[in-house]
Write a protein that holds these residues in place. Structure first.
Motif, PDB file in Angstrom:
ATOM      1  N   LEU A 259       0.824  -1.203   0.000  1.00 45.41           N
ATOM      2  CA  LEU A 259       0.000   0.000   0.000  1.00 45.41           C
ATOM      3  C   LEU A 259       0.863   1.260   0.000  1.00 45.41           C
ATOM      4  N   TYR A 264      -0.184   5.174  -0.869  1.00 40.88           N
ATOM      5  CA  TYR A 264      -1.028   5.419   0.303  1.00 40.88           C
ATOM      6  C   TYR A 264      -0.170   5.679   1.543  1.00 40.88           C
ATOM      7  N   GLN A 291      -3.056   6.911   7.023  1.00 44.24           N
ATOM      8  CA  GLN A 291      -4.466   6.767   6.644  1.00 44.24           C
ATOM      9  C   GLN A 291      -4.938   5.324   6.727  1.00 44.24           C
TER      10      GLN A 291
END
Length: 434
Positions: A259, A264, A291
């Protein structure tokens, strides 16, 4: 009922007000009266129901009177993260009491803990393994403990800590108040309760009732396409903070790295990380700099973040109760949340068990713009499962390998090689939605 009806000491009432508490939660309203009377209490409540304050506030009230500088209250928790969270609550609510607290767990140097114990504290929040280390090294004196709290008792059983709990209890005076809190009550925990509690008051609140503010969705998919499907879901879903659950530490680490590589703000929370890195990941998730947090069930104990908008079960949990615990991380503080669960062919039985618990069928979803027919790359099917050196995180009933905070303790026990059953490969398949 309001908190002022309990007539807490003004210094404790100031902590309650500063924390923004006004109306007690059901577990607080039912558990605090008998606790304040000195009764032993067995509390049955899920994570996130406010049970920490239910035992911390009466404890602070009791400890205001009496000698300082001695360990007079001991709280035992299964993981480092939960121990830290409990201690943060103690500090916040007891800020004006002058009472001192500390955490004790493995994965970090024992020397600072020894120094702090020597300076004197009244409250210790500990994980079992490191606490036993201090007991054996005679660096902690538990002879003056007046209150013992066993928190998340069912999780401590899952992690194999019950023998350690019994060793710890033997070191305490029998003239104490004992509080045991658990989300579920397997027979082993009931037996432990009978051993350590004296004429207890039982308080039960919403044992396995799912949050009403959470919507549920199942996403049938082949094992080798889970990561791609997760990325697809994240792109088309409006999210705030996302908590992703995996079955193993290995997969949590790998998925967190994936990720991050695609852009991200992601991190993993699992037992192979140092304590500093685990705390940094948790702090980042709380303050919004991270996040997406990818975590195992055990490492996720202690995560108390109100703004989680989505929980994603990358791997389905082992029990319906674990599913309720996971999804309870979203839809908190009067907010709504969504729970996405990816399911493969072998998950059918657990899906049915979860649906029975919820009392309804969960809708299956397929994405029209996702290629479910993509073949697995070479060796990918094997890579989706952990190497043989990794153990499944399925609860062991107290007999399998265990570790403090998902891998942080100095103690790890395994069955002799002659008693281990060989792992058999299980086929994966795509479950078609409807």
């Amino acid at each position: 009922m309001e908190f002022n009806s309990f007539n807490f000491h003004p210094n404790i009432a100031a902590g309650i007000s500063a924390a923004g508490y006004s109306t007690p939660t059901p577990i607080q309203a039912q558990a605090m009266p008998p606790v304040m009377l000195g009764r032993d209490v067995m509390g049955l409540a899920q994570t996130g129901t406010g049970k920490t304050a239910a035992f911390v506030l009466p404890m602070l009230q009791r400890l205001l009177q009496g000698e300082r500088g001695k360990v007079r209250a001991l709280i035992v928790a299964p993981t480092r993260e939960l121990a830290e969270q409990i201690n943060e609550t103690v500090i916040a609510l007891g800020k004006q009491t002058g009472l001192r607290s500390m955490t004790v767990y493995g994965g970090v140097s024992i020397n600072p803990q020894i120094q702090k114990l020597r300076r004197g504290v009244e409250i210790v929040v500990a994980c079992p393994g490191r606490l036993l280390d201090h007991i054996q090294q005679r660096t902690i004196n538990l002879s003056q403990v007046e209150v013992l709290v066993l928190d998340e008792a069912d999780r401590m059983f899952d992690m194999g800590f019950l023998p350690d709990i019994r060793k710890i209890v033997k070191r305490l005076s029998t003239k104490r108040q004992t509080l045991l809190f658990s989300a579920t009550m397997p027979k082993e925990i009931l037996k432990l309760a009978q051993e350590v509690l004296t004429n207890p008051e039982t308080v039960q609140v919403d044992m396995i009732a799912p949050p009403q503010t959470v919507s549920h969705a199942l996403y049938p998919v082949a094992q080798h396409l889970k990561t791609d499907l997760l990325l697809h879901l994240l792109k088309q879903t409006s999210t705030e903070s996302v908590l992703v659950f995996t079955r193993t530490k290995h997969r949590a680490k790998r998925l967190g790295e994936k990720l991050s590589k695609v852009g991200y703000k992601a991190a993993s929370l699992q037992g192979n990380l140092s304590q500093n890195r685990r705390q940094a990941a948790l702090n980042g998730f709380r303050d919004g700099s991270v996040q997406i947090l990818v975590a195992t069930d055990i490492a996720a104990r202690g995560i108390d973040v109100s703004q989680i908008s989505h929980v994603v079960n990358f791997d389905i949990p082992d029990t319906p109760e674990a599913y309720i615990h996971r999804i309870g991380r979203t839809g908190r503080a009067a907010r709504t949340g969504e729970a996405f669960t990816m399911i493969a062919g072998e998950d059918t039985q657990m899906v049915r068990a979860i649906e029975r618990t919820l009392g309804k069928q969960i809708l299956r979803h397929t994405l029209s713009d996702f290629d479910y027919s993509a073949a697995a790359p070479p060796k990918e099917a094997q890579a989706t499962r952990p190497p043989k050196s990794f153990k499944s995180s399925k609860p062991t009933g107290g007999k399998g390998p265990r570790s403090e905070g998902a891998g942080g303790a100095a103690r790890t026990y395994n069955k002799p090689a002659s008693r281990r059953r060989p792992q058999s490969a299980r086929p994966t398949s795509v479950v078609r939605g409807h």
